[in-house]
Design an enzyme around this catalytic site. Structure first.
Site, PDB file in Angstrom:
ATOM      1  N   ASP A 185      -8.516  11.814   7.607  1.00  0.00           N
ATOM      2  CA  ASP A 185      -8.414  11.244   6.268  1.00  0.00           C
ATOM      3  C   ASP A 185      -9.226   9.948   6.203  1.00  0.00           C
ATOM      4  O   ASP A 185      -8.704   8.890   5.874  1.00  0.00           O
ATOM      5  CB  ASP A 185      -6.947  11.009   5.899  1.00  0.00           C
ATOM      6  CG  ASP A 185      -6.767  10.828   4.398  1.00  0.00           C
ATOM      7  OD1 ASP A 185      -5.658  10.473   3.954  1.00  0.00           O
ATOM      8  OD2 ASP A 185      -7.748  10.999   3.650  1.00  0.00           O
ATOM      9  N   VAL A 216       3.596   1.203   2.630  1.00  0.00           N
ATOM     10  CA  VAL A 216       3.370   0.084   3.537  1.00  0.00           C
ATOM     11  C   VAL A 216       3.903  -1.204   2.920  1.00  0.00           C
ATOM     12  O   VAL A 216       3.659  -1.479   1.748  1.00  0.00           O
ATOM     13  CB  VAL A 216       1.865  -0.072   3.843  1.00  0.00           C
ATOM     14  CG1 VAL A 216       1.656  -1.122   4.913  1.00  0.00           C
ATOM     15  CG2 VAL A 216       1.265   1.249   4.269  1.00  0.00           C
ATOM     16  N   GLY A 234       0.837  -1.197   0.000  1.00  0.00           N
ATOM     17  CA  GLY A 234       0.000   0.000   0.000  1.00  0.00           C
ATOM     18  C   GLY A 234       0.866   1.238   0.000  1.00  0.00           C
ATOM     19  O   GLY A 234       2.056   1.184   0.297  1.00  0.00           O
TER      20      GLY A 234
END
Ligand SMILES: *[C@@H]1O[C@H](CO)[C@@H](O)[C@H](O)[C@H]1NC(C)=O
Ligand SMILES: *[C@@H]1O[C@H](CO)[C@@H](O)[C@H](O)[C@H]1NC(C)=O
Ligand SMILES: *[C@@H]1O[C@H](CO)[C@@H](O)[C@H](O)[C@H]1NC(C)=O
Ligand SMILES: *[C@@H]1O[C@H](CO)[C@@H](O)[C@H](O)[C@H]1NC(C)=O
Ligand SMILES: *[C@@H]1O[C@H](CO)[C@@H](O)[C@H](O)[C@H]1NC(C)=O
Ligand SMILES: *[C@@H]1O[C@H](CO)[C@@H](O)[C@H](O)[C@H]1NC(C)=O
Ligand SMILES: *[C@@H]1O[C@H](CO)[C@@H](O)[C@H](O)[C@H]1NC(C)=O
Length: 849
Positions: free
Chosen positions: A644, A535, A528
């Site tokens: 977010d 990630v 990710g």
């Protein structure tokens, strides 16, 4: 003589001088000096002024009673304290007396003192049960001589303290209130721990925090020797060793308790006024098989969500005490002493994915199974743990003189139990006969375990051996467990393994850069990428699979200790709908975060993959996400805005339970920015951002509510908020609000055209299969969330409540403690004679204490 008369005259006026409250005796609020509560009179109880608690004799068995404090609002009174848990009193003539000398004493059968406060007082005393549930012996100066809060049993109430002298000790079982095996106590090094002390005095072990983690790594300090821990009514627990945790519903609940349950788990409970029952809002161990001693020696503990925890004996063993799994199992027809120095006679039973924690005698690195077995045969060894170390690329061997803390199947390593060949062959023989009872689809049994070189069916064989040794009922249970496991796809099994293991005992820890580099194989497998960083998937030294996020501002990460402070605040947030942070690395310029790994990826990926999510899952995800955010916003925690919220940041576990990721990073990311304000720059993602960002208005938790509303609409419709599919609505010049407008138009359009708007907005991949009422609620709540005026938006807590009105699900799945189905638990005081001889008041009816 005159003096005597003087005193006699004075006596009544002395009593009148007592505090007004003493006259309330008739209301059951006070027990006066010289009076008692009798076991025989139902109304002989003390009641707290608010009516929530009552103190009196509770039946604990046939003609057996304990003096206890009970929480009265639950459908069955909840015992929160007991005076004489290990020595019940007779149902005849027993009483609790407040003597003239100030001693409070429990008399069994009217004569035998079993318990007392050992207090004396020259002035008048009285016993009162307070609203808090504290039973206090006061004198007329309103000083307390004794309080039940100072000697807790297994439960802590708000404001009550654990100290060096006051620990919690679990009950034997849900129905047997006598002292059990698990203690929450302050250790000599000032750290608060959970200890297992089994029926065998030689076996005791600390299991929380994780025994092989040093206190500092577990987020504890050893420097504060005040040794006190308590929680407040908001649901915030704090201990002098820096342990803090809070209930997932912190804030709004009237009644809470913290209990060391008979299964060794420490749990926070909130009282649900509506259903009149206790609901778990935090627990130390999501994975109950990691609790030591839970099934006793020579046994295995298995756990899965559907069936709960269960215990079973190793093949070739049987249960030692029908009453109590803590005694574990014993070998049938052989003993280990006869095997020593007799290697010819021994064979091994293979149990895959099994661990017996602790008690390693020998350790051989980089070895073969053969050598490991030989080592075992040459010593006093009952089994070997044979485990592949992926990092090193070889197998390690541990010999076990004791088979304790066995659990299965969430462990990457195998056990070979030593056994006489004669026993082995009889197990194998009976296995063949049962072969037909097993699932036919052999493909479903394959385990994709790359380090497993030999036949894949060994686990299955084990199931069968096992079943044979356990017989009927147990077989059904075990089969269910295994079927459940096998029929999950083979891929799932492997991944579940790690997930459950982690969830278990781990606490926040600090990693070195080298460790993480190794874990990710040099930051190799990217899974990710976001504004905050990239990630990677990684495998930690203890075999847990982790998502490892390397922050992009690597290098401007601020001082390591500041980073530590902030990150550990985030790491402490603990809720089933928040992704769990396991640790971090702050070394040189590197700033890295380590999270639990979620096998089902993000909501975004599932939404874009048609058919992946049915309506049940979608609603569950919407509700769970709301709960996670509500927890973040709760006042009793440090103020955490997510800023977010979007489908990419909502991850799904193997059961599609959502976990919100990437929270609390705003501050970390702001480091190094010139402006010192917490929100110096716009953050968030186009399409999900509240108007406040655009118009430069104050930022509050309502920005997350707005984003949540958009996500909820996306969950229902399957449409992206800023996607091109809204061209039909024309005119829109900015992406902002397109999805909202589209949904509103459908609803209004339906009003005039008499069509069903839910059909129109629902994601077509659900093929019309959804709960219309629920969908309506979700859409309406979502539209409230995306109001332009932030004051008009609900809070996340209100969102949860509105959605929950349509979902009976509890804040936390109530665990089965301890699960009933396969464990036998006999009724309490089964064989105790009834009290018949009133004249003699004999107490032989009580088991030979
Ligand atoms: C007794 O003391 C407690 C505090 O220790 C106080 O809350 C309570 O009001 C006092 N009761 C009386 C009757 O003075
Ligand atoms: C030790 O812990 C107590 C209770 O949490 C706290 O009040 C106290 O300030 C702590 N002392 C130090 C030196 O940190
Ligand atoms: C096993 O052998 C060792 C050394 O050969 C000896 O010391 C030990 O006493 C033996 N144990 C038994 C139970 O025979
Ligand atoms: C493990 O042992 C084998 C055989 O003894 C040896 O060839 C190999 O180099 C060892 N591996 C490591 C990493 O030490
Ligand atoms: C097992 O896993 C490996 C690597 O994850 C994969 O390449 C392989 O296809 C899998 N095998 C089966 C039978 O699923
Ligand atoms: C409980 O403790 C938390 C954290 O210190 C605090 O925010 C909250 O106000 C406290 N609640 C009560 C009722 O004192
Ligand atoms: C309850 O537990 C106590 C303590 O272990 C034990 O002596 C007693 O027999 C138990 N009662 C029953 C019926 O199991």
């Amino acid at each position: 003589m005159d003096i005597c008369i003087f005193f006699l005259l004075l006596l009544p006026s002395l009593f009148q001088a007592l505090p007004y409250s003493l006259s309330a005796t008739s209301d059951n609020h006070i027990l006066e000096q010289g009076s008692s509560l009798s076991v025989e009179k139902q109304n002989d109880v003390l009641v707290s002024p608010n009516g929530v608690f009552s103190a009196g004799f509770s039946p604990v068995g046939d003609n057996a009673f304990c003096f206890s404090i009970r929480f009265m609002k639950s459908s069955v009174p909840t015992i929160v304290w007991m005076a004489n848990r290990n020595q019940p009193v007779n149902g005849k003539a027993s009483k609790l007396s407040l003597l003239r000398n100030g001693n409070l004493i429990l008399l069994d059968a009217g004569r035998i003192p079993l318990w007392s406060t050992e207090t004396t007082s020259p002035i008048f005393v009285y016993l009162q049960l307070h609203d808090s549930g504290n039973l206090v012996l006061h004198n007329i100066k309103n000083e307390s001589l004794w309080e039940s809060f100072d000697s807790p049993t297994d439960t802590l109430l708000p404001g009550q303290k654990i100290t060096k002298d006051a620990s919690l000790l679990s009950s034997k079982s849900q129905t047997n209130y006598s002292s059990g095996y698990y203690t929450l106590y302050f250790d000599n090094d000032n750290v608060i721990r959970l200890l297992f002390q089994g029926p065998d005095p030689e076996i005791s072990s600390v299991y929380w925090p994780e025994p092989n983690v040093r206190p500092f790594e577990a987020g504890r300090t050893t420097y504060n020797n005040s040794k006190t821990a308590m929680f407040n009514s908001t649901g915030y627990f704090q201990s002098s060793d820096d342990l803090v945790f809070s209930a997932s519903d912190c804030g709004m609940v009237l009644h809470r308790r913290l209990t060391v349950d008979p299964d060794g788990n420490l749990r926070f409970y909130s009282f649900d006024e509506k259903n009149m029952e206790w609901v778990v809002t935090w627990q130390a161990f999501p994975q109950p098989c990691r609790i030591h001693g839970i099934c006793g020696p020579n046994s295995l503990c298995k756990y899965d969500h559907a069936l709960g925890r269960r215990c079973s004996c190793l093949p070739g063993f049987k249960m030692k005490s029908n009453l109590d799994w803590s005694y574990g199992c014993e070998p049938v027809g052989f003993n280990y002493n006869s095997l020593v120095n007799n290697s010819q006679e021994s064979g091994f039973v293979h149990l895959a994915s099994t661990e017996f924690y602790g008690y390693d005698k020998d350790f051989i690195q980089n070895t073969t199974l053969q050598k490991c077995k030989e080592k075992c045969l040459s010593s006093q060894c009952k089994a070997i743990q044979f485990k592949y170390s992926a990092d090193d690329g070889y197998y390690n061997c541990y010999t076990k003189p004791q088979l304790l803390n066995g659990h299965q199947p969430y462990f990457q390593g195998d056990i070979y139990v030593r056994m006489p060949k004669s026993v082995l062959s009889s197990i194998k023989k009976s296995m063949k006969e049962l072969w037909l009872n097993c699932p036919q689809d052999s493909n479903a049994l394959l385990l994709n375990r790359t380090y497993e070189k030999e036949g894949q069916n060994r686990l299955l064989k084990f199931v069968l051996w096992f079943a044979v040794s356990l017989g009927g009922v147990e077989f059904i249970c075990i089969s269910l467990v295994f079927c459940f496991l096998f029929w999950n796809s083979s891929e799932d099994l492997d991944k579940d393994t790690q997930e459950y293991m982690l969830a278990a005992t781990t606490r926040f820890q600090k990693f070195s850069y080298d460790e993480l580099k190794k874990a990710t194989r040099g930051f190799h497998e990217e899974i990710g990428r976001g504004a905050g960083g990239i990630v990677y998937k990684g495998i930690l030294p203890d075999d847990r699979v982790a998502a490892i996020k390397r922050l992009i501002n690597d290098g401007h990460g601020g001082e390591a200790h500041e980073f530590h402070t902030e990150v550990s605040t985030i790491g402490r947030l603990n809720h089933m709908n928040l992704i769990e942070m396991w640790g971090y690395c702050a070394e040189g310029k590197h700033r890295i975060l380590v999270y639990e790994y979620m096998e089902n990826g993000s909501l975004a990926s599932k939404l874009s993959n048609s058919n992946a999510l049915d309506w049940e899952k979608r609603f569950g995800i919407a509700l769970g996400t709301a709960k996670g955010l509500a927890y973040l916003h709760e006042e009793c925690l440090e103020w955490v805005l997510h800023c977010d919220v979007k489908p990419q940041n909502i991850l799904l576990d193997s059961n599609y339970r959502p976990k919100v990721a990437d929270f609390g990073l705003s501050k970390l990311q702001d480091r190094g920015m010139p402006n010192n304000s917490s929100f110096s720059s716009i953050r968030g993602t186009r399409g999900y951002m509240a108007p406040e960002w655009v118009y430069n208005l104050p930022i509050t938790s309502k920005v997350d509510v707005y984003s949540y509303g958009i996500v909820a609409l996306e969950i229902v419709t399957g449409k992206k908020p800023a996607g091109s599919q809204f061209s039909e609505s024309g005119m829109m010049t900015e992406n902002h609000g397109r999805l909202v407008k589209w949904v509103k138009e459908k609803m209004i359009g339906a009003d005039t055209s008499q069509t069903d708007w839910t059909e129109e907005v629902a994601d077509s991949t659900m093929s019309g299969k959804f709960d219309k009422a629920k969908l309506e609620v979700l859409v309406k709540v979502a539209l409230q969330c995306v109001e332009e005026d932030k004051e008009a938006r609900p809070t996340m807590r209100q969102v949860v409540e509105m959605l929950q009105g349509y979902e009976e699900e509890k804040i936390f799945d109530t665990p089965k403690v301890p699960d009933a189905s396969c464990e036998s638990e006999l009724p309490y005081f089964d064989n105790i004679g009834k009290f018949t001889d009133e004249e003699n008041n004999s107490r032989t009816f009580l088991m030979g204490h």
